[in-house]
Design an enzyme around this catalytic site. Structure first.
Site, PDB file in Angstrom:
ATOM      1  N   GLY A  21      42.081  35.814  35.084  1.00 55.02           N
ATOM      2  CA  GLY A  21      41.270  34.647  35.739  1.00 55.02           C
ATOM      3  C   GLY A  21      42.279  33.325  36.005  1.00 55.02           C
ATOM      4  N   GLY A  25      38.902  27.521  38.697  1.00 54.48           N
ATOM      5  CA  GLY A  25      38.058  26.926  38.220  1.00 54.48           C
ATOM      6  C   GLY A  25      38.327  26.189  36.108  1.00 54.48           C
ATOM      7  N   LEU A  26      37.877  27.363  35.825  1.00 54.83           N
ATOM      8  CA  LEU A  26      37.520  27.071  33.922  1.00 54.83           C
ATOM      9  C   LEU A  26      38.891  27.420  33.565  1.00 54.83           C
ATOM     10  N   ARG A  46      43.343  39.209  41.103  1.00 58.85           N
ATOM     11  CA  ARG A  46      43.582  39.634  42.247  1.00 58.85           C
ATOM     12  C   ARG A  46      44.612  39.506  43.327  1.00 58.85           C
ATOM     13  N   ASP A  72      44.007  43.564  38.601  1.00 53.91           N
ATOM     14  CA  ASP A  72      42.828  43.899  38.644  1.00 53.91           C
ATOM     15  C   ASP A  72      42.576  44.029  36.690  1.00 53.91           C
ATOM     16  N   SER A 112      22.892  46.857  46.298  1.00 58.24           N
ATOM     17  CA  SER A 112      23.155  49.201  45.246  1.00 58.24           C
ATOM     18  C   SER A 112      23.667  49.041  44.095  1.00 58.24           C
ATOM     19  N   TYR A 154      23.176  33.971  28.760  1.00 58.91           N
ATOM     20  CA  TYR A 154      21.637  34.859  29.424  1.00 58.91           C
ATOM     21  C   TYR A 154      22.289  35.576  28.857  1.00 58.91           C
ATOM     22  N   PRO A 195      29.524  28.484  28.212  1.00 58.65           N
ATOM     23  CA  PRO A 195      29.504  27.705  28.825  1.00 58.65           C
ATOM     24  C   PRO A 195      27.781  27.357  29.578  1.00 58.65           C
ATOM     25  N   ARG A 206      28.563  31.224  44.972  1.00 60.54           N
ATOM     26  CA  ARG A 206      28.336  32.658  44.468  1.00 60.54           C
ATOM     27  C   ARG A 206      26.736  32.516  44.123  1.00 60.54           C
TER      28      ARG A 206
HETATM   29  C1  HXC Z   1      24.058  41.502  47.356  1.00 59.90           C
HETATM   30  C2  HXC Z   1      26.860  41.978  47.853  1.00 59.90           C
HETATM   31  C3  HXC Z   1      26.737  40.528  46.807  1.00 59.90           C
HETATM   32  C4  HXC Z   1      25.539  39.284  47.414  1.00 59.90           C
HETATM   33  C5  HXC Z   1      28.652  41.647  47.250  1.00 59.90           C
HETATM   34  N1  HXC Z   1      27.775  42.543  47.443  1.00 59.90           N
HETATM   35  N2  HXC Z   1      27.962  40.605  47.197  1.00 59.90           N
HETATM   36  N3  HXC Z   1      25.334  42.296  47.042  1.00 59.90           N
HETATM   37  N4  HXC Z   1      24.650  40.144  47.216  1.00 59.90           N
HETATM   38  N5  HXC Z   1      25.321  38.630  47.503  1.00 59.90           N
HETATM   39  C6  HXC Z   1      27.733  43.383  46.969  1.00 59.90           C
HETATM   40  C7  HXC Z   1      28.025  44.636  48.315  1.00 59.90           C
HETATM   41  O1  HXC Z   1      27.315  44.355  49.486  1.00 59.90           O
HETATM   42  C8  HXC Z   1      29.006  45.989  48.216  1.00 59.90           C
HETATM   43  O2  HXC Z   1      28.142  46.930  47.515  1.00 59.90           O
HETATM   44  C9  HXC Z   1      29.411  45.416  46.846  1.00 59.90           C
HETATM   45  O3  HXC Z   1      28.531  44.275  46.103  1.00 59.90           O
HETATM   46  C10 HXC Z   1      30.689  44.923  46.811  1.00 59.90           C
HETATM   47  O4  HXC Z   1      30.878  43.763  47.677  1.00 59.90           O
HETATM   48  P1  HXC Z   1      32.765  44.027  47.763  1.00 59.90           P
HETATM   49  O5  HXC Z   1      32.265  41.896  48.520  1.00 59.90           O
HETATM   50  O6  HXC Z   1      33.062  44.719  48.163  1.00 59.90           O
HETATM   51  O7  HXC Z   1      33.580  43.372  47.040  1.00 59.90           O
HETATM   52  P2  HXC Z   1      34.640  42.319  46.533  1.00 59.90           P
HETATM   53  O8  HXC Z   1      34.796  41.602  47.778  1.00 59.90           O
HETATM   54  O9  HXC Z   1      35.582  43.414  45.166  1.00 59.90           O
HETATM   55  O10 HXC Z   1      34.086  41.192  45.425  1.00 59.90           O
HETATM   56  C11 HXC Z   1      33.210  41.243  44.663  1.00 59.90           C
HETATM   57  C12 HXC Z   1      32.733  40.245  43.664  1.00 59.90           C
HETATM   58  C13 HXC Z   1      32.914  38.746  44.213  1.00 59.90           C
HETATM   59  C14 HXC Z   1      32.385  40.305  42.936  1.00 59.90           C
HETATM   60  C15 HXC Z   1      31.348  40.441  45.166  1.00 59.90           C
HETATM   61  O11 HXC Z   1      31.879  37.567  44.437  1.00 59.90           O
HETATM   62  C16 HXC Z   1      34.501  37.911  43.841  1.00 59.90           C
HETATM   63  O12 HXC Z   1      35.096  38.298  44.259  1.00 59.90           O
HETATM   64  N6  HXC Z   1      33.927  37.361  42.942  1.00 59.90           N
HETATM   65  C17 HXC Z   1      35.363  37.020  41.648  1.00 59.90           C
HETATM   66  C18 HXC Z   1      34.522  35.792  41.374  1.00 59.90           C
HETATM   67  C19 HXC Z   1      33.175  35.013  41.212  1.00 59.90           C
HETATM   68  O13 HXC Z   1      32.373  35.696  41.335  1.00 59.90           O
HETATM   69  N7  HXC Z   1      32.995  34.054  40.270  1.00 59.90           N
HETATM   70  C20 HXC Z   1      32.278  33.345  40.100  1.00 59.90           C
HETATM   71  C21 HXC Z   1      31.646  33.656  38.074  1.00 59.90           C
HETATM   72  S1  HXC Z   1      30.878  32.365  37.938  1.00 59.90           S
HETATM   73  P3  HXC Z   1      27.745  47.923  48.688  1.00 59.90           P
HETATM   74  O14 HXC Z   1      27.244  48.875  48.312  1.00 59.90           O
HETATM   75  O15 HXC Z   1      27.393  47.253  50.382  1.00 59.90           O
HETATM   76  O16 HXC Z   1      29.487  49.034  49.163  1.00 59.90           O
HETATM   77  C22 HXC Z   1      29.387  32.844  36.393  1.00 59.90           C
HETATM   78  C23 HXC Z   1      28.510  32.595  35.918  1.00 59.90           C
HETATM   79  C24 HXC Z   1      28.296  32.353  35.152  1.00 59.90           C
HETATM   80  O17 HXC Z   1      29.614  34.490  35.786  1.00 59.90           O
HETATM   81  C25 HXC Z   1      26.915  31.757  34.900  1.00 59.90           C
HETATM   82  C26 HXC Z   1      26.833  30.273  35.158  1.00 59.90           C
HETATM   83  C27 HXC Z   1      25.437  29.458  34.523  1.00 59.90           C
HETATM   84  P1  NAP Z   2      35.774  31.432  39.003  1.00 61.21           P
HETATM   85  O1  NAP Z   2      36.723  30.203  39.412  1.00 61.21           O
HETATM   86  O2  NAP Z   2      35.974  32.306  39.768  1.00 61.21           O
HETATM   87  O3  NAP Z   2      36.513  32.128  38.383  1.00 61.21           O
HETATM   88  C1  NAP Z   2      36.640  34.074  38.489  1.00 61.21           C
HETATM   89  C2  NAP Z   2      38.315  34.036  38.242  1.00 61.21           C
HETATM   90  O4  NAP Z   2      37.959  35.587  37.784  1.00 61.21           O
HETATM   91  C3  NAP Z   2      38.739  34.142  39.670  1.00 61.21           C
HETATM   92  O5  NAP Z   2      40.483  33.299  38.923  1.00 61.21           O
HETATM   93  C4  NAP Z   2      39.016  35.130  40.190  1.00 61.21           C
HETATM   94  O6  NAP Z   2      40.654  35.199  40.483  1.00 61.21           O
HETATM   95  C5  NAP Z   2      38.809  36.212  38.343  1.00 61.21           C
HETATM   96  N1  NAP Z   2      38.901  37.648  39.300  1.00 61.21           N
HETATM   97  C6  NAP Z   2      37.367  38.374  39.358  1.00 61.21           C
HETATM   98  N2  NAP Z   2      37.136  39.303  39.693  1.00 61.21           N
HETATM   99  C7  NAP Z   2      38.744  39.896  39.381  1.00 61.21           C
HETATM  100  C8  NAP Z   2      39.272  40.928  38.997  1.00 61.21           C
HETATM  101  N3  NAP Z   2      38.158  42.103  39.218  1.00 61.21           N
HETATM  102  N4  NAP Z   2      40.967  41.462  38.772  1.00 61.21           N
HETATM  103  C9  NAP Z   2      41.312  40.414  37.999  1.00 61.21           C
HETATM  104  N5  NAP Z   2      40.512  39.177  38.366  1.00 61.21           N
HETATM  105  C10 NAP Z   2      39.656  38.785  38.448  1.00 61.21           C
HETATM  106  O7  NAP Z   2      34.585  30.712  38.035  1.00 61.21           O
HETATM  107  P2  NAP Z   2      34.098  29.976  36.918  1.00 61.21           P
HETATM  108  O8  NAP Z   2      33.340  29.639  37.177  1.00 61.21           O
HETATM  109  O9  NAP Z   2      35.967  29.225  36.780  1.00 61.21           O
HETATM  110  O10 NAP Z   2      34.754  31.131  35.474  1.00 61.21           O
HETATM  111  C11 NAP Z   2      34.830  31.428  34.422  1.00 61.21           C
HETATM  112  C12 NAP Z   2      34.529  31.896  33.641  1.00 61.21           C
HETATM  113  O11 NAP Z   2      33.640  31.231  32.980  1.00 61.21           O
HETATM  114  C13 NAP Z   2      33.470  32.870  34.017  1.00 61.21           C
HETATM  115  O12 NAP Z   2      34.138  34.303  32.871  1.00 61.21           O
HETATM  116  C14 NAP Z   2      32.655  32.576  34.188  1.00 61.21           C
HETATM  117  O13 NAP Z   2      31.176  34.374  33.820  1.00 61.21           O
HETATM  118  C15 NAP Z   2      31.937  31.653  33.192  1.00 61.21           C
HETATM  119  N6  NAP Z   2      31.379  31.033  33.388  1.00 61.21           N
HETATM  120  C16 NAP Z   2      30.723  29.408  34.177  1.00 61.21           C
HETATM  121  C17 NAP Z   2      30.131  28.895  34.242  1.00 61.21           C
HETATM  122  C18 NAP Z   2      30.029  27.807  35.591  1.00 61.21           C
HETATM  123  O14 NAP Z   2      28.686  26.929  35.430  1.00 61.21           O
HETATM  124  N7  NAP Z   2      31.165  27.549  35.990  1.00 61.21           N
HETATM  125  C19 NAP Z   2      29.427  29.103  33.288  1.00 61.21           C
HETATM  126  C20 NAP Z   2      28.784  30.206  31.955  1.00 61.21           C
HETATM  127  C21 NAP Z   2      30.339  30.851  32.233  1.00 61.21           C
HETATM  128  P3  NAP Z   2      40.693  36.740  41.989  1.00 61.21           P
HETATM  129  O15 NAP Z   2      39.569  36.484  42.708  1.00 61.21           O
HETATM  130  O16 NAP Z   2      42.348  36.004  42.542  1.00 61.21           O
HETATM  131  O17 NAP Z   2      41.055  37.847  40.866  1.00 61.21           O
END
Ligand code: HXC
Ligand code: NAP
Length: 288
Positions: A21, A25-26, A46, A72, A112, A154, A195, A206
């Site tokens: 990743g 971001g981070l 990805r 992935d 789901s 968490y 963090p 998100r």
């Molecule tokens: C409920 C959801 C949903 C949502 C997707 N789904 N988004 N359900 N609420 N908001 C469901 C879909 O309906 C589907 O289920 C299944 O999840 C897969 O969805 P897809 O869209 O096909 O998945 P995909 O395109 O691969 O997307 C993966 C993802 C997406 C996780 C949903 O958000 C993503 O790619 N994120 C990567 C980056 C990311 O999330 N970064 C943030 C990290 S922050 P069904 O049953 O319909 O098939 C973090 C911070 C922590 O971790 C702490 C902060 C303080």
């Molecule tokens: P982000 O920019 O969305 O980073 C997530 C990264 O994960 C993206 O670059 C994404 O790239 C990659 N990723 C997602 N699914 C993947 C897959 N299947 N295979 C390979 N790569 C994948 O969010 P961020 O805030 O910088 O988060 C970075 C980390 O910090 C995460 O572990 C998060 O839980 C943690 N964190 C963040 C916060 C915050 O406040 N920001 C707080 C606590 C913890 P692709 O889409 O190209 O795959």
């Protein structure tokens, strides 16, 4: 306040660090600082176009080398491919940052089973896939290694509305602590960072989708009254990846301005009591 880089120049000289990743971001911010300290990077996720753009930007800004590799993290064979390409290009890999994640907010009963799977597979399976593949390689080659896992507070408190992520981060924390002991004999260290809120496009879109971002101000829950700056996290990450932290192993370092403890302390809500109310309580106590 302008936060500056903290480590000595060249603190990561000649080290090659794989960041999952690392294109956004981070992960990108940590990677940039590692490069400013002399490291080479492999960034893997990805979206290959995003990785290519980030690699070009970081190389232009720092003069270092970045190898972007599409993968992935849920797929073990693809991870092995990243490691092989990285070793072929740089000759070795010294460190791994498990940073890739997927997350969204939802009442758990509305998820789901596929939605639950998708987050667990990216966060927990993705982290053990990379750790296992690179760890096996380090052990076979008799090479030292450093692992840094990015979790969340968490991981130990749990949290509603992000339950798949909380379960996964708890597992990643267990992985960190378990391997810190088991793999120390191979000269492989494992640590984690938890963090608090650091603004990134990925997390914010998100975790505070739609108008939630106008209703919840993450900094209001942070005792120091602000969100984190990326350089603050990068400083800590660089230290944990460097040889300066050679005696740190199995630790999780929280960097959240006191956020999780504010939620935990039984009387912390008394910060809503005004000075006038404290005065009046004091005068009632004196009278009685
Ligand atoms: C409920 C959801 C949903 C949502 C997707 N789904 N988004 N359900 N609420 N908001 C469901 C879909 O309906 C589907 O289920 C299944 O999840 C897969 O969805 P897809 O869209 O096909 O998945 P995909 O395109 O691969 O997307 C993966 C993802 C997406 C996780 C949903 O958000 C993503 O790619 N994120 C990567 C980056 C990311 O999330 N970064 C943030 C990290 S922050 P069904 O049953 O319909 O098939 C973090 C911070 C922590 O971790 C702490 C902060 C303080
Ligand atoms: P982000 O920019 O969305 O980073 C997530 C990264 O994960 C993206 O670059 C994404 O790239 C990659 N990723 C997602 N699914 C993947 C897959 N299947 N295979 C390979 N790569 C994948 O969010 P961020 O805030 O910088 O988060 C970075 C980390 O910090 C995460 O572990 C998060 O839980 C943690 N964190 C963040 C916060 C915050 O406040 N920001 C707080 C606590 C913890 P692709 O889409 O190209 O795959």
């Amino acid at each position: 306040m302008k936060i500056e880089g903290m480590l000595k120049d060249q603190a990561l000289k000649d080290k090659t660090i794989l960041i999952t990743g690392g294109g956004t971001g981070l992960g990108k911010s940590m990677g940039k600082y590692f490069m400013q300290l002399g490291a080479n990077l492999i960034i893997a996720s990805r979206k290959e176009d995003v990785l290519e753009d980030t690699a070009a930007e970081l190389m232009r800004e720092t003069g270092g080398k970045v190898l972007p590799v599409g993968c992935d993290v849920r797929n073990y064979d693809q991870i092995q491919g990243v490691i092989e390409k990285g070793i072929e290009f740089f000759g070795k890999i010294d460190g791994l940052v498990n940073n890739a994640a997927g997350n969204f907010v939802s009442p758990t009963e509305r998820l789901s089973h596929r939605a639950f799977d998708i987050v667990v597979d990216i966060v927990l399976k993705g982290s053990y896939n990379t750790t296992l593949a690179l760890g096996k390689r380090w052990i076979k080659d008799n090479t030292p290694g450093v692992i840094l896992n990015i979790v969340a507070t968490y991981a130990w408190t749990g949290s509603g509305y992000v339950v798949p992520s909380a379960c996964s981060k708890a597992g990643v924390l267990a992985l960190t602590r378990s391997l810190a002991v088991e793999w120390a004999k191979y000269n492989i260290r494992s640590n984690a960072i938890a963090p608090g809120p650091f603004p990134t496009e990925g997390a914010w879109s998100r975790l505070l989708p739609g108008n939630l971002k106008d209703q919840f101000m993450p900094q209001e829950n942070v005792p120091v009254g602000r969100m984190g700056e990326h350089q603050e996290l990068a400083n800590l990450a660089a230290y944990l990846m460097s040889d300066y932290s050679s005696f740190m192993n199995g630790e999780v370092v929280t960097i959240d301005g006191g956020e999780w403890l504010k939620g935990a302390g039984e009387f912390n809500h008394l910060d809503r009591v005004t000075p006038e109310m404290w005065d009046s309580l004091a005068s009632m106590r004196k009278k009685s």
